[in-house]
Design a protein around this motif. Structure first.
Motif: not given
Length: 156
Positions: A126-132, A66-68, A52-60, A45-47
């Motif tokens: 911006l570290f993004g919603p995964i790494f931060f 994409i995240l809910n 994670i995939m976008y974050s590891f590619q640097g596309h924060f 539901k949260s995608h």
């Protein structure tokens, strides 16, 4: 058949791999299956995997888009609770009733970091919603461990 004793570190590491695995290892089948189902639903539901995939590619920004976030906010608490539950149910005895504190403080700091993950006002990067939020786990665990040590009765 004799049940294999599970160490706390083994239960914790399996629970980090996937919430519910530590419970299955501890022989708590219903609880383990429930945690796996909760993780699966919140993840889908949260995608989260796409984030994670976008974050590891640097596309924060793509991860952020994409995240809910309403579903993502459930993830840290469910994840940390499953880790603590597997940890406390493992065979090793711990006289402390405060083992939950590092997990609780970690869940609070990660959840709070999700709120602030879309903008970083400190460094401007911006570290993004995964790494931060992942980085926020470290001070949360440390704070919880310190509180646990302060509140524990000294063993003299």
């Amino acid at each position: 058949m004799k049940k294999k004793k599970v160490s706390r570190s083994e239960a914790l590491l399996w629970s980090i791999a996937l919430p519910g695995f530590g419970q299955l290892l501890n022989g708590k089948l219903i609880k383990g299956i429930l945690f796996i189902l909760i993780e699966f639903v919140v993840n889908m539901k949260s995608h989260f995997n796409l984030g994670i995939m976008y974050s590891f590619q640097g596309h924060f920004l793509d991860a952020q888009t994409i995240l809910n976030f309403q579903w993502l906010l459930f993830y840290p608490c469910c994840y940390m609770y499953a880790m603590w539950d597997a940890f406390k149910d493992a065979e090793e005895a711990d006289p402390s009733r405060l083992t939950y504190l590092p997990f609780l403080c970690g869940a609070v700091t990660v959840t709070t970091a999700i709120f602030y993950s879309t903008n970083d006002y400190v460094t401007g990067k911006l570290f993004g919603p995964i790494f931060f939020p992942m980085l926020a786990l470290i001070p949360g665990l440390l704070i919880g461990w310190i509180i646990k040590k302060v509140l524990e009765p000294s063993s003299k």
